[in-house]
Design a protein around this motif. Structure first.
Motif, PDB file in Angstrom:
ATOM      1  N   MET A 151     -10.890   1.581   1.821  1.00  0.00           N
ATOM      2  CA  MET A 151     -10.849   0.259   2.433  1.00  0.00           C
ATOM      3  C   MET A 151     -11.416  -0.839   1.520  1.00  0.00           C
ATOM      4  O   MET A 151     -10.852  -1.935   1.438  1.00  0.00           O
ATOM      5  N   LEU A 166       0.874  -1.171   0.000  1.00  0.00           N
ATOM      6  CA  LEU A 166       0.000   0.000   0.000  1.00  0.00           C
ATOM      7  C   LEU A 166       0.911   1.221   0.000  1.00  0.00           C
ATOM      8  O   LEU A 166       1.690   1.417   0.938  1.00  0.00           O
ATOM      9  N   ASN A 178      -3.079   4.251   8.983  1.00  0.00           N
ATOM     10  CA  ASN A 178      -3.201   3.324   7.861  1.00  0.00           C
ATOM     11  C   ASN A 178      -2.633   1.947   8.196  1.00  0.00           C
ATOM     12  O   ASN A 178      -3.162   0.930   7.753  1.00  0.00           O
ATOM     13  N   THR A 207      -5.109  -0.011  10.006  1.00  0.00           N
ATOM     14  CA  THR A 207      -6.225  -0.379   9.146  1.00  0.00           C
ATOM     15  C   THR A 207      -5.859  -1.492   8.174  1.00  0.00           C
ATOM     16  O   THR A 207      -6.661  -2.408   7.936  1.00  0.00           O
ATOM     17  N   PHE A 208      -4.636  -1.452   7.619  1.00  0.00           N
ATOM     18  CA  PHE A 208      -4.299  -2.340   6.500  1.00  0.00           C
ATOM     19  C   PHE A 208      -3.095  -3.252   6.707  1.00  0.00           C
ATOM     20  O   PHE A 208      -2.995  -4.285   6.040  1.00  0.00           O
ATOM     21  N   VAL A 244      -8.636  -2.119  -1.135  1.00  0.00           N
ATOM     22  CA  VAL A 244      -7.274  -2.514  -0.757  1.00  0.00           C
ATOM     23  C   VAL A 244      -7.287  -3.772   0.109  1.00  0.00           C
ATOM     24  O   VAL A 244      -8.027  -3.857   1.083  1.00  0.00           O
ATOM     25  N   GLU A 245      -6.427  -4.719  -0.240  1.00  0.00           N
ATOM     26  CA  GLU A 245      -6.227  -5.906   0.595  1.00  0.00           C
ATOM     27  C   GLU A 245      -5.272  -5.572   1.738  1.00  0.00           C
ATOM     28  O   GLU A 245      -4.560  -4.563   1.707  1.00  0.00           O
ATOM     29  N   ASP A 246      -5.236  -6.453   2.728  1.00  0.00           N
ATOM     30  CA  ASP A 246      -4.235  -6.288   3.775  1.00  0.00           C
ATOM     31  C   ASP A 246      -2.850  -6.306   3.147  1.00  0.00           C
ATOM     32  O   ASP A 246      -2.561  -7.107   2.253  1.00  0.00           O
TER      33      ASP A 246
END
Length: 233
Positions: A142, A82, A167, A170-171, A145-147
């Protein structure tokens, strides 16, 4: 450009290479995931049947960090990255080269004008996904986007470290990595940059990160540092 190349050899980082020219000059390079196309005017080099792209450390903070002694590059083949502050795609395109076809690069950029340029780059790179969004509001992207295995943050905001932490929570996968480009002058123009780098690293340490390295990016980027940290969340 192959006639000016003496050799291309692997580094200790996956899919990152050193191009040595006939005159002895050594530059970083990556295998071109979109053969025949450059992104920012970089040299394309054919060597032993493979096309490489010269990776300019004065145009890419990740390349600068590698040149300044980054101990480990968490961006590897097949990783999901990311990228906050993707701009027109200079560094994201090299990350696209590194992660190859089974990796993914989610490039978040706030400027609609710049995202248009990023989209042109992504048209030839199926592993690069441009996202027009504000990194301060990760919930807005969200669903897209994948982890992530790696969170790369390069944004000129006073609260850039807080945005990175938000972020990450979150990810970013547990034990995933953060690469944070700290822009000292965006945080406080009155303080010595080294003090700012130390303070921002301490902020990460207090927020479930194990800071592995803080690299001053001078001369490639004045008053900038790259922080490599591992997320313990």
């Amino acid at each position: 450009m192959s006639e000016s190349i003496r050799t291309i050899k692997e580094t200790n980082m996956e899919n990152v290479f050193e191009c040595e020219y006939i005159d002895g000059t050594v530059r970083l390079c990556t295998k071109n995931f979109a053969p025949g196309y450059s992104v920012y005017g970089e040299r394309l080099i054919k060597y032993n049947g493979t096309e490489y792209r010269e990776w300019n450390a004065f145009r890419s903070k990740l390349a600068g960090a590698i040149m300044k002694g980054l101990k480990e590059n968490p961006v590897k083949k097949n990783t999901k990255v990311l990228y906050l502050g993707a701009a027109s795609g200079t560094t994201p395109s090299h990350i696209s080269d590194i992660v190859e076809k089974d990796g993914k690069v989610y490039g978040v950029e706030f400027s609609a004008r710049v995202v248009r340029e990023l989209i042109l780059v992504a048209q030839r790179r199926p592993n690069l996904f441009p996202i027009l969004a504000d990194a301060r509001f990760p919930q807005s992207y969200m669903p897209l986007v994948e982890d992530a295995d790696v969170l790369y943050v390069d944004i000129a905001q006073p609260d850039q470290t807080d945005i990175a932490i938000y972020n990450a929570r979150t990810f970013l996968k547990s034990d995933g990595y953060l690469l944070l480009a700290i822009k000292a002058r965006s945080i406080d123009v009155t303080k010595d940059p080294s003090e700012i780098f130390k303070a921002e690293a301490q902020k990460l340490e207090k927020s479930d990160f194990d800071v592995k390295q803080v690299i001053n990016l001078d001369p490639y980027d004045k008053d900038h540092a790259m922080v490599l940290a591992r997320f313990k969340g």
